[in-house]
Design a protein around this motif. Structure first.
Motif, PDB file in Angstrom:
ATOM      1  N   ILE C 114      36.272  11.519 -26.875  1.00 47.36           N
ATOM      2  CA  ILE C 114      35.966  11.693 -25.442  1.00 47.36           C
ATOM      3  C   ILE C 114      34.504  11.320 -25.177  1.00 47.36           C
ATOM      4  CG2 ILE C 114      35.853  13.329 -23.525  1.00 47.36           C
ATOM      5  CD1 ILE C 114      38.082  14.954 -24.949  1.00 47.36           C
ATOM      6  N   PHE C 115      33.627  11.727 -26.094  1.00 45.12           N
ATOM      7  CA  PHE C 115      32.202  11.380 -25.970  1.00 45.12           C
ATOM      8  C   PHE C 115      32.036   9.861 -25.957  1.00 45.12           C
ATOM      9  CE2 PHE C 115      28.066  10.551 -28.059  1.00 45.12           C
ATOM     10  CZ  PHE C 115      27.210  11.237 -27.199  1.00 45.12           C
ATOM     11  N   GLU C 116      32.771   9.187 -26.808  1.00 40.27           N
ATOM     12  CA  GLU C 116      32.693   7.725 -26.867  1.00 40.27           C
ATOM     13  C   GLU C 116      33.296   7.100 -25.608  1.00 40.27           C
ATOM     14  OE1 GLU C 116      32.608   7.334 -31.745  1.00 40.27           O
ATOM     15  OE2 GLU C 116      34.446   6.812 -30.692  1.00 40.27           O
ATOM     16  N   GLN C 118      33.187   8.545 -22.639  1.00 39.92           N
ATOM     17  CA  GLN C 118      32.130   8.738 -21.634  1.00 39.92           C
ATOM     18  C   GLN C 118      31.046   7.662 -21.784  1.00 39.92           C
ATOM     19  OE1 GLN C 118      32.541  13.642 -21.614  1.00 39.92           O
ATOM     20  NE2 GLN C 118      30.633  12.753 -22.276  1.00 39.92           N
ATOM     21  N   THR C 119      30.726   7.334 -23.033  1.00 39.03           N
ATOM     22  CA  THR C 119      29.700   6.325 -23.290  1.00 39.03           C
ATOM     23  C   THR C 119      30.152   4.957 -22.776  1.00 39.03           C
ATOM     24  OG1 THR C 119      29.097   7.529 -25.294  1.00 39.03           O
ATOM     25  CG2 THR C 119      28.271   5.283 -25.099  1.00 39.03           C
ATOM     26  N   ALA C 120      31.390   4.560 -23.135  1.00 41.17           N
ATOM     27  CA  ALA C 120      31.881   3.228 -22.758  1.00 41.17           C
ATOM     28  C   ALA C 120      32.008   3.108 -21.245  1.00 41.17           C
ATOM     29  CB  ALA C 120      33.225   2.962 -23.434  1.00 41.17           C
ATOM     30  N   SER C 122      30.552   4.948 -18.774  1.00 46.29           N
ATOM     31  CA  SER C 122      29.279   4.982 -18.036  1.00 46.29           C
ATOM     32  C   SER C 122      28.571   3.645 -18.194  1.00 46.29           C
ATOM     33  CB  SER C 122      28.408   6.150 -18.505  1.00 46.29           C
ATOM     34  OG  SER C 122      28.239   6.118 -19.899  1.00 46.29           O
ATOM     35  N   SER C 123      28.693   3.048 -19.361  1.00 43.43           N
ATOM     36  CA  SER C 123      28.066   1.768 -19.615  1.00 43.43           C
ATOM     37  C   SER C 123      28.703   0.668 -18.756  1.00 43.43           C
ATOM     38  CB  SER C 123      28.245   1.472 -21.108  1.00 43.43           C
ATOM     39  OG  SER C 123      27.531   0.355 -21.461  1.00 43.43           O
TER      40      SER C 123
END
Lengths: 134, 504, 455
Positions: C114-116, C118-120, C122-123
């Motif tokens: 899930i953190f990844e 969020q990273t992808a 938002s990017s």
């Protein structure tokens, strides 16, 4: 606990700041222990009018949120922005650097309805109640 | 080797366990220029014609670059660091973590469902509409309701839908002065949150010491301002309202509507129908009661059933049948649209298959065996920790770990030790009205052998609070990480991998 | 009949005995007795796996899915290439059958994923942060509007006519209860102009919400919007198709405060309309105001990197009626699908997919423009992978004739206001369409149109 501090049953304190027009508000040491590590403080807007007992701020721990009620009615004069960067001040120094906001009471007679330190300690020793979840 | 499920039932001793290794972040695995799957055989060269430069993105996409195998390994490793019902007993109270039959995964994957565009002309989706319509009919039957909407994407979405229905209904009757919704203090947090989202004022009704709605308190809170009373039956304490019919009578007498939060329907599927009990609106969580997978938190689905007088207000669009044809229609009386398209079909089709497989007797068995397992496990744990309620429980039960506070042990410590023992943990600190609560829901799908094993481990772990409390404080010791620093996470949140900013 | 209760007859008997009960029915003796055990004739006698598959296959076969017709329809749901690794990985039981990761130690894999995600995301959106997902794009947009209303304390939302009408409907449903007003910002020539926005800006306006690209396929130039809005104390919201962000200027680059989107184009099947994936991103100043779950990175007691659900005090299970939203269940498994999709394609593959979608749509548009009787709308405005045409006949009829020839053509826009209308159709082509398929649908249309003019 320094003198002349006054307390609510919901564990806020109030103490005179630079003048009788300006009073700092925070939460008691008992309350900060109940809240556990504070992770965020939602501060009120400066200039806002709050009624006595009205919700003025919110304190968040990891697993809970607590409403902070204004001990007296009045106008918010200032807020403690140091809490934005370091909310742990509220745990480490609840009566000093952990103050939350400064208020100008609209009716000084409301102060008479608050507990003094002795009465608050008595209140706590009688079970005192837990801070209310927001 | 990265294997999370290597724990044996004898964990949670004082000795440190072996921790599986964590997986590096996707961005740290990225290799500049690496390619995975190619989406097209002949890429279009150059800048896209017809799109002027000032409309094009300049900021890097920031996506990782890996081979297909590297991606597959990364996510397979991550799966090893998580637990599901397929790998572990999951006694997570109020979540109904039952087995999700594998055949149900096949259903939405069929051609004709998975590749169906939602705005296909009606003649091109008759089979799809018939399947959804069939599910609605089955739900009407088990809910005892006259009409159903399949639109809500989750239980809380169903609640919001029910609340909007109440608003629209009272609006149509010039009773817009009904601005309050009553919620018992034992309710899920979604109830008051949904009521507030619907623009209503929430009033809390306290429970009496036995965990039931306090009738006197109900009378004090009920008024001609009340629009809706939301009741979770059985309550989050796993108790059926003793005087439910009395609650229903009093709410009706005030002209308010009754909403049942069907989150706990596993306790009475096929045995009782909310419609027969006098409820006007009910939602059912397919991902709880109807065995659709939870997917790590979603997707779920929360169909809502209503009595006939509320049917005109159901969300748009709806599936209707005329003769042997199925149509998608909109109504002006509707509360409106609550999502882009008809519903979470991929979830709903699974639920349909489940209901068709079980049939009348199978549906009843769900509730009866859920009750059998919960009562059996509760009795096995009798005297270990105090519980709530007298007599039989429903499909779940609540224990309080407050008595262990003197040894410095909290509910969370027991939960963590259960992870070491090879289980997922019960729900802790819910319901809020029970201090140090542990909420246990075994579901109908667990065998007696599993319940016996769990009870033994639970008793042993509670015993450690006297003999070796430190072991509990240090638990879990066999998981990939020990307890994370949640204060640090919340004070200065890191919500994205900083490495992304180095990617193109 | 299928049965998912593992108890043998003997075990059941012994367990009942242990409880001092004589039958399973005794377990419900506290229930309102007169109403127990209703008859359920529709539920039937149950089925085996094989029987139930037979039944649902019968329903599935009656539909014009993309395996039986060539899809040129978008309008909020898109046929894209989905690598096989996506369903294979999200189908793993540890992901599929897990709950919301409330016990972080036993859920690190899911939390990290899930953190990844969020990273992808938002990017991709060019924003500071993303939440862990909401129900679908429309509810995400509605939740963003609620954030804006709460944040500003103002009652009016300005909604661009470029926004998907279904999304606008959902926003209306969500905000009606809290007494807010929706004002439509009209488009001219397929675009929302600053000159149409400015007169509507007042001290009442909480936010403006625009779309990338618009529902009608056009690509807006939002230059100056951010400044105009913040000058009036209003927020700037953008709703974006994430597939288009492979090429198009991102919400972050336009200066959006909050940006939402429908994540379906990122590796999620069309599935008749759901479940889909609500994307919500924000600038950091809205971190504690947005709804939905958030995963944060921290350390464990020994200093290992660890992931946890964080900022939970915003959520319904703690804040109850004062929570940011009632959202509890989200779409985690589909966020995982989107992350795996983006990871498999990588920046290069993702750009290639976007560029091919655009090129195919433009090729189709050119072909349609050459057919007598078909008029292309907004011919001089930039488009991404959808566009509008007008026929001299009801578009619904065209659609019906195309379907009988094996094509799910563009969406007939009967009942749509703004640039919609009974004779208009919204076409779409993505990267999965081949040259032969485009030629095929063009020749089918030539036939339909000539049949029409020949009448």
């Amino acid at each position: 606990m320094p003198p002349a501090r006054r307390y609510t049953k919901t564990h806020e304190w109030l103490v005179q700041s630079e003048s009788p027009e300006a009073w700092n508000v925070g939460i008691s040491d008992f309350a900060q222990q109940e809240v556990t590590d504070v992770v965020f403080v939602e501060l009120p807007k400066v200039g806002r009018q709050v009624p006595r007992g009205g919700e003025a701020a919110i304190i968040e721990s990891v697993k809970a949120a607590f409403s902070i009620y204004s001990p007296v009615g009045g106008t918010i004069l200032a807020v403690n922005h140091a809490l934005d960067g370091d909310p742990g001040l509220l745990n480490r120094d609840p009566y000093g650097q952990g103050w939350i906001f400064r208020i100008q009471p609209s009716d000084l007679s409301e102060l008479d309805q608050l507990m003094d330190e002795h009465a608050y300690e008595q209140f706590l020793s009688e079970g005192g109640g837990h801070p209310e979840h927001g | 080797m990265k294997e999370a499920s290597v724990v044996s039932p004898s964990g949670a001793s004082g000795t440190a366990g072996t921790r599986p290794e964590m997986e590096p972040s996707l961005w740290s695995l990225s290799r500049s220029g690496a390619r995975g799957v190619r989406p097209v055989s002949t890429p279009v060269p150059g800048d896209p014609p017809g799109l002027p430069p000032h409309l094009l993105r300049e900021r890097p996409l920031g996506l990782p670059e890996l081979s297909e195998l590297e991606t597959v390994r990364h996510f397979t490793h991550l799966s090893h660091l998580s637990r599901g019902v397929d790998t572990h007993f999951y006694p997570l109270g109020s979540c109904t973590m039952k087995y999700n039959p594998k055949v149900m995964d096949r259903v939405p994957a069929l051609s004709g469902f998975s590749d169906l565009h939602p705005l296909t002309d009606e003649e091109g989706m008759q089979g799809f509409l018939e399947a959804l319509w069939t599910l609605s009919e089955l739900l009407k039957e088990v809910l005892g309701m006259d009409a159903v909407t399949l639109a809500p994407a989750a239980g809380a979405h169903g609640e919001l839908t029910g609340i909007l229905l109440a608003r629209k209904y009272f609006g149509s009757r010039n009773e817009s002065h009904r601005t309050e919704i009553l919620v018992p203090d034992s309710a899920h947090g979604t109830n008051p949150a949904s009521a507030a989202m619907g623009g209503f004022t929430v009033r809390t009704v306290p429970s009496n010491p036995s965990g039931h709605i306090d009738l006197e308190a109900l009378d004090k809170t009920l008024s001609d301002r009340t629009a809706l009373v939301m009741i979770t039956a059985p309550s989050t304490l796993g108790l059926f309202e003793e005087e439910l019919s009395e609650v229903v009578r009093r709410v009706r007498a005030k002209g308010a509507l009754l909403y049942m939060d069907g989150a706990n329907m596993n306790a009475f599927l096929g045995v009782l129908r909310p419609g027969d009990l006098g409820f006007d609106i009910v939602h059912i969580n397919t991902h709880k009661t109807l065995a659709t997978p939870h997917g790590g938190g979603g997707p779920g689905s929360g169909p809502v059933g209503v009595k006939a007088f509320l049917a005109p207000f159901l969300p748009n669009p709806r599936v209707v049948r005329s003769g042997d044809r199925f149509h998608v229609e909109e109504s002006l009386d509707s509360v409106g649209r609550i999502r882009s398209f008809l519903g979470s079909s991929g979830v709903l089709l699974r639920a349909l298959a489940y209901m068709r497989m079980l049939g009348e007797d199978g549906l009843r068995k769900v509730a009866l065996y859920a009750l059998l397992n919960a009562n059996y496990l509760r009795k096995k744990l009798e005297g270990v920790l105090p519980g709530t309620g007298e007599g039989l429980c429903t499909h779940e039960f609540v224990l309080s770990a407050r008595s262990l506070e003197k040894s410095g042990i909290h509910a969370i410590d027991l939960a963590k030790a259960l992870l070491d023992a090879g289980y997922y943990a019960p729900t802790v600190y819910f319901p809020l009205i029970v201090p140090e609560a542990l909420m246990i829901e075994p579901t109908e799908c667990e065998s007696r052998a599993m319940l016996d094993r769990f009870a033994e481990d639970f008793i042993r772990i509670v015993g450690l609070s006297r003999t070796d409390p430190d072991a509990l404080h240090h638990a879990p010791s066999r998981t990939p990480v020990s307890r994370p620093d949640e204060v640090r996470a919340a004070r200065d949140p890191i919500l994205a991998d900083p490495l992304r900013d180095l990617r193109r | 009949m299928a049965d998912f209760t593992p108890h043998t007859v003997e075990e059941t008997r012994e367990m009942l005995e242990f409880l001092g009960l004589s039958s399973l029915q005794d377990l419900v003796r506290n229930y309102p007795v007169e109403q127990t055990f209703p008859l359920l004739p529709l539920a039937g006698s149950g089925m085996t796996e094989r029987e139930v598959l037979r039944e649902v296959e019968g329903w599935a076969r009656k539909n014009a899915g993309a395996s039986s017709v060539v899809v040129f329809r978008g309008a909020g749901s898109y046929e894209h290439f989905i690598p096989e690794a996506v369903p294979a990985l999200i189908g793993r039981g540890e992901f599929l059958t897990s709950y919301t990761p409330y016990q972080p130690e036993a859920s690190q894999g899911l939390l990290q994923a899930i953190f990844e995600f969020q990273t992808a995301v938002s990017s991709l959106f060019g924003m500071d942060l993303s939440n862990a997902s909401l129900y679908d794009g429309a509810t995400a947009a509605a939740e963003a509007c609620l954030v804006a209303l709460r944040h500003t304390g103002r009652p009016t939302l300005l909604v661009s006519e470029g926004l998907d009408p279904a999304v606008v409907s959902v926003i209306r449903t969500y905000v009606e209860g809290v007494g807010c007003r929706l004002v439509r910002v009209p488009m001219s020539g397929g675009l929302t102009r600053m000159s149409d926005l400015e007169p509507l800006l007042s001290e009442d306006v909480a936010a403006f919400i625009g779309s990338i690209p618009t529902f009608w396929g056009t690509v807006e130039d939002f230059s100056g919007f951010r400044e105009a809005l913040s000058g009036k104390g209003a927020l700037f919201l953008l709703h974006a198709n994430p597939h288009s962000l492979s090429l198009l200027r991102s919400p972050g680059e336009w200066g959006a405060d909050l940006a939402t989107g429908e994540g379906q184009p990122l590796g999620i099947p069309m599935m008749g309309g759901g479940p889909y994936l609500g994307l919500m991103t924000a600038s950091r100043s809205f971190m504690r105001k947005i709804p939905g779950r958030l995963v944060g990175q921290t350390v464990d007691r020994e200093g290992r990197v660890a992931y946890v659900l964080t900022l939970q005090a915003r959520e319904q299970h703690i804040r109850r009626e004062k929570a940011n939203s009632n959202v509890c269940t989200n779409e985690t498994l589909l966020s995982l699908a989107a992350l795996i999709y983006l990871s498999l394609l990588g920046p290069e593959g993702f750009r290639e997919a976007g560029a091919s979608s655009h090129a195919n749509a433009m090729k189709l548009r050119k072909g349609l423009s050459e057919i007598d009787g078909i008029r292309i709308l907004h011919p001089d405005v930039p488009h991404f992978h959808e566009f509008l045409v007008e026929y001299p006949m009801p578009a619904r009829e065209v659609s019906r004739m195309l379907l009988s020839r094996g094509y799910l053509g563009g969406l007939p826009l009967e009942g749509y206001s703004g640039p919609g209308g009974p004779n208009r159709m919204l076409w779409c082509a993505t990267e999965v369409r081949t040259g032969a398929e485009i030629d095929g649908v063009l020749s089918a249309l030539r036939e339909i149109m000539s049949g029409r003019t020949g009448k």
